[in-house]
Design a protein around this motif. Structure first.
Motif, mmCIF file in Angstrom:
data_model
loop_
_atom_site.group_PDB
_atom_site.id
_atom_site.type_symbol
_atom_site.label_atom_id
_atom_site.label_comp_id
_atom_site.label_asym_id
_atom_site.label_seq_id
_atom_site.Cartn_x
_atom_site.Cartn_y
_atom_site.Cartn_z
ATOM 1 N N GLU A 149 -9.050 -8.006 7.495
ATOM 2 C CA GLU A 149 -7.789 -7.838 8.206
ATOM 3 C C GLU A 149 -7.630 -6.383 8.637
ATOM 4 O O GLU A 149 -8.187 -5.481 8.037
ATOM 5 N N ALA A 150 -6.821 -6.196 9.664
ATOM 6 C CA ALA A 150 -6.529 -4.846 10.143
ATOM 7 C C ALA A 150 -5.634 -4.127 9.140
ATOM 8 O O ALA A 150 -4.972 -4.753 8.310
ATOM 9 N N LEU A 151 -5.623 -2.802 9.237
ATOM 10 C CA LEU A 151 -4.722 -1.963 8.447
ATOM 11 C C LEU A 151 -3.785 -1.239 9.386
ATOM 12 O O LEU A 151 -4.212 -0.752 10.437
ATOM 13 N N GLY A 152 -2.527 -1.139 9.008
ATOM 14 C CA GLY A 152 -1.552 -0.342 9.746
ATOM 15 C C GLY A 152 -0.975 0.684 8.793
ATOM 16 O O GLY A 152 -0.607 0.346 7.667
ATOM 17 N N LEU A 153 -0.909 1.944 9.214
ATOM 18 C CA LEU A 153 -0.438 3.013 8.344
ATOM 19 C C LEU A 153 0.542 3.907 9.084
ATOM 20 O O LEU A 153 0.348 4.201 10.268
ATOM 21 N N TYR B 294 5.007 14.342 1.857
ATOM 22 C CA TYR B 294 4.492 13.351 2.794
ATOM 23 C C TYR B 294 4.193 12.059 2.059
ATOM 24 O O TYR B 294 3.600 12.060 0.982
ATOM 25 N N ILE B 295 4.632 10.942 2.645
ATOM 26 C CA ILE B 295 4.426 9.633 2.039
ATOM 27 C C ILE B 295 3.875 8.697 3.101
ATOM 28 O O ILE B 295 4.397 8.627 4.214
ATOM 29 N N SER B 296 2.823 7.967 2.741
ATOM 30 C CA SER B 296 2.216 6.997 3.653
ATOM 31 C C SER B 296 2.477 5.595 3.153
ATOM 32 O O SER B 296 2.511 5.348 1.941
ATOM 33 N N VAL B 297 2.658 4.660 4.078
ATOM 34 C CA VAL B 297 2.818 3.253 3.746
ATOM 35 C C VAL B 297 1.726 2.480 4.482
ATOM 36 O O VAL B 297 1.395 2.798 5.626
ATOM 37 N N LEU B 298 1.137 1.488 3.795
ATOM 38 C CA LEU B 298 0.035 0.715 4.338
ATOM 39 C C LEU B 298 0.414 -0.760 4.405
ATOM 40 O O LEU B 298 0.968 -1.296 3.441
ATOM 41 N N VAL B 299 0.101 -1.393 5.522
ATOM 42 C CA VAL B 299 0.262 -2.840 5.659
ATOM 43 C C VAL B 299 -1.055 -3.415 6.144
ATOM 44 O O VAL B 299 -1.910 -2.698 6.673
ATOM 45 N N ARG B 300 -1.223 -4.727 5.954
ATOM 46 C CA ARG B 300 -2.414 -5.399 6.474
ATOM 47 C C ARG B 300 -2.023 -6.723 7.085
ATOM 48 O O ARG B 300 -1.004 -7.318 6.736
ATOM 49 N N GLY B 301 -2.839 -7.159 8.013
ATOM 50 C CA GLY B 301 -2.616 -8.423 8.709
ATOM 51 C C GLY B 301 -3.563 -8.479 9.892
ATOM 52 O O GLY B 301 -4.500 -7.687 9.983
#
Length: 106
Positions: A5-9, A43-50
Motif C-alpha cells: 500500500e502507499a504511504l502518506g506523510l 516537529y511531529i510526523s503522522v503516517l497513513v497507508r492505503g
C-alpha cells in the motif's frame, strides 16, 4: 505492515497541527492511521497507508487543514505510491501498534 500500500506523510510543527492533520486525513479518505513520530524541536510526523488515490486525498486534506490553522505549522508532506518493503523497518518503529502494544487500544 505490508508495504504493497502507499504511504502518506505530513510533518508539522506542534501537536495541534498534527492532530488536525491526522483527523482530516482519516476523515477524508479510506486510509489507516499507521502512527506518528515526535522528532526534535517540536516537529511531529503522522503516517497513513492505503491505496495511492486515498493517500493522495488524505494528504491533500491534511495539508489544507493545517494551512487553515496557519502556514507556519506545515513543514513537509509526501505520498510514496509504492514504498520499498524495507521501509517497513522504519515505519514499524513508529506504528501505533508498537507504541501501544499490539493488543492495546486507545
Amino acid at each position: 505492515m505490508g508495504m504493497s500500500e502507499a504511504l502518506g506523510l505530513i510533518e508539522t510543527f506542534g501537536l495541534v497541527y498534527v492532530l488536525e492533520a491526522a483527523d482530516a486525513m482519516i476523515k477524508a479518505a479510506d486510509v489507516d492511521l499507521v502512527g506518528y513520530e515526535n522528532t526534535a524541536s517540536g516537529y511531529i510526523s503522522v503516517l497513513v497507508r492505503g491505496d495511492v488515490g486515498a493517500c493522495k486525498a488524505a494528504v491533500e486534506a491534511g495539508v489544507a487543514a493545517v494551512k487553515k490553522l496557519g502556514e507556519d505549522g506545515l513543514y513537509s508532506h509526501v505520498v510514496i505510491p509504492s514504498p520499498h518493503r524495507d521501509l517497513s523497518k522504519i515505519t514499524a518503529l513508529y506504528s501505533l501498534d508498537a507504541l501501544l502494544g499490539e493488543n492495546e487500544t486507545v
